[in-house]
Design a protein around this motif. Sequence first.
Motif, short mmCIF file in Angstrom:
data_model
loop_
_atom_site.label_atom_id
_atom_site.label_comp_id
_atom_site.label_asym_id
_atom_site.label_seq_id
_atom_site.Cartn_x
_atom_site.Cartn_y
_atom_site.Cartn_z
N UNK A 135 0.82 -1.20 0.00
CA UNK A 135 0.00 0.00 0.00
C UNK A 135 0.86 1.26 0.00
N UNK A 136 1.91 1.28 0.81
CA UNK A 136 2.83 2.43 0.83
C UNK A 136 3.53 2.60 -0.51
N UNK A 137 3.88 1.50 -1.16
CA UNK A 137 4.53 1.57 -2.47
C UNK A 137 3.58 2.14 -3.53
N UNK A 138 2.33 1.72 -3.49
CA UNK A 138 1.34 2.23 -4.45
C UNK A 138 1.10 3.72 -4.23
N UNK A 139 0.99 4.14 -2.97
CA UNK A 139 0.81 5.56 -2.67
C UNK A 139 2.01 6.38 -3.12
N UNK A 140 3.21 5.86 -2.90
CA UNK A 140 4.42 6.57 -3.33
C UNK A 140 4.46 6.68 -4.85
N UNK B 5 1.90 6.70 -6.95
CA UNK B 5 0.87 7.66 -7.39
C UNK B 5 1.35 9.09 -7.14
N UNK B 6 1.96 9.34 -5.99
CA UNK B 6 2.49 10.66 -5.68
C UNK B 6 3.57 11.05 -6.68
N UNK B 7 4.44 10.11 -7.03
CA UNK B 7 5.51 10.40 -7.99
C UNK B 7 4.97 10.72 -9.38
N UNK B 8 3.96 10.00 -9.82
CA UNK B 8 3.38 10.26 -11.15
C UNK B 8 2.76 11.65 -11.20
N UNK B 9 1.93 11.98 -10.21
CA UNK B 9 1.30 13.30 -10.19
C UNK B 9 2.33 14.40 -9.97
N UNK B 10 3.34 14.11 -9.18
CA UNK B 10 4.38 15.09 -8.94
C UNK B 10 5.20 15.33 -10.21
N UNK B 11 5.42 14.30 -11.01
CA UNK B 11 6.12 14.45 -12.27
C UNK B 11 5.35 15.38 -13.21
#
Length: 117
Positions: free
Chosen positions: A56-61, A63-69
């Motif tokens: 779950x933490x990996x999926x959240x990270x 998703x954050x990286x994609x939107x942050x990119x």
Amino acid sequence: MKEYREYWNGIFDYEGRASMSQYWMPVLFNTIIFFIYMIFGTFINTLLDNQFIQSLLSILAFAFLVFNFLAGLSVTIRRLHDSYHSGLWILILFLPIVGSIWLLILLCYPSTNNQYR
């Protein structure tokens, strides 16, 4: 904090301008968030041996990286516009080492009153 909100609100806005503070404050906030996440993630991984929570933490990270990119790409192009450069200058990142140094220099240029290219 206002700059960070504008950073996320302009995630798909590739036109316009972004001042130095609108660019560098989100960079600072994202760096702080990254370090907090790394400390928190390391703590959770060592404390709990639960595969579900780690996934779950990996999926959240991710998703954050994609939107942050996407948001980072947008604000970088708008920052280039503000310093009177074309947004296509971001493609210089494909040149190893020299490209990132050159882009960093371009991002540090002062704002201009001229319309962007």
